[in-house]
Design a protein around this motif. Sequence first.
Motif, mmCIF file in Angstrom:
data_model
loop_
_atom_site.group_PDB
_atom_site.id
_atom_site.type_symbol
_atom_site.label_atom_id
_atom_site.label_comp_id
_atom_site.label_asym_id
_atom_site.label_seq_id
_atom_site.Cartn_x
_atom_site.Cartn_y
_atom_site.Cartn_z
ATOM 1 N N ASP A 152 0.838 -1.197 0.000
ATOM 2 C CA ASP A 152 0.000 0.000 0.000
ATOM 3 C C ASP A 152 0.876 1.252 0.000
ATOM 4 N N LYS A 156 1.339 4.198 -2.992
ATOM 5 C CA LYS A 156 1.221 5.634 -2.701
ATOM 6 C C LYS A 156 2.483 6.374 -3.127
ATOM 7 N N ASP A 159 2.390 7.042 -6.571
ATOM 8 C CA ASP A 159 1.222 7.861 -6.908
ATOM 9 C C ASP A 159 0.212 7.078 -7.764
ATOM 10 N N HIS A 161 -2.870 5.725 -6.970
ATOM 11 C CA HIS A 161 -3.986 5.632 -6.033
ATOM 12 C C HIS A 161 -5.178 4.853 -6.599
ATOM 13 N N ASN A 162 -5.181 4.656 -7.895
ATOM 14 C CA ASN A 162 -6.286 3.916 -8.513
ATOM 15 C C ASN A 162 -6.015 2.411 -8.583
#
Length: 226
Positions: A152, A156, A159, A161-162
Motif C-alpha cells: 500500500d 502511494k 502515486d 492511487h487507482n
Amino acid sequence: MEYIAVTILIGYIVYLHYNLNKKNNLIESMVGKLTKLEKEWDTEHVLNLLEKLRQLSNESNLKRDRLFDEKVMKFLFANDDDSKIFAHYTKDEKVAKKIFEEGFMFVDSFEKTVEQIIDDSVDLTYKHNIRKYYGKYIIIICISNEVYNHYDSELKRLDKHNIQVEQILTEHPSCINENNDEVFTLSKHFIKGYVNYETGAIEYNPKFKPYFNTPAFNDNLNRLKD
C-alpha cells in the motif's frame, strides 16, 4: 330492441346484486368465526402461541446458520490481530476448492466480490445478511498487515492511487477476459480456507501463508513504472 337491452341490463344488475350478497354473507360468516375464536382465546393462550412461534423461528435459524459457533468464529478471526480478513460467498464447494489450488480471481475491483470483516458481532451480522444469499460457502482471505501495508505504501509512493493492493498480490500477470475486463488472481497463499455456514464445517487451506511474499509482487509494481 331497446326493450331487449333494458331486460339484459336489469338481469345483469340482479346478477351483481346476488353475488354481492353472497360475498357479504361469506365475510359475515368469517368475521363471526374469528370473533368466536377471539372470545375463546385468553391472554395466556395467545402468549403460548407466540412463544411456540418464536421457538420454531429460532430452531429454523439455528439449522440454517452456524456462522456464530465458537469454532467458526475462531477460524474466522484467529488472525485478526495482525491481518486483514475478507470473506467471499459462493454456492459451489467445487469453486471453493478450486480457489485453494489456483487463487482467488476477481475482475477489476477486489472490493466488489468480498467483504472485509472484523471481530465484531454487529458488523459481521450486517455483512453476513447482505452476502449470505450468494451461497453457503464462505471463502476466507487473510493478508498480513505487514505485507498489505508495505505494498500500500509502495503504491502511494508511485502515486498509483487507482491501483488496489490486491491487484499487486498476484503471482501471475493479469489478463483480459471475453468481456474485455481485466482479471486478477490473488495468490492462493492468502486463502485461509472456507466454512459452510449452514453446517459449520470448516476446510483449511494447507498452503495458507498470510505473510507470503514473492519477487512477483515487486515485478507487478515495476510494471506500473513503465
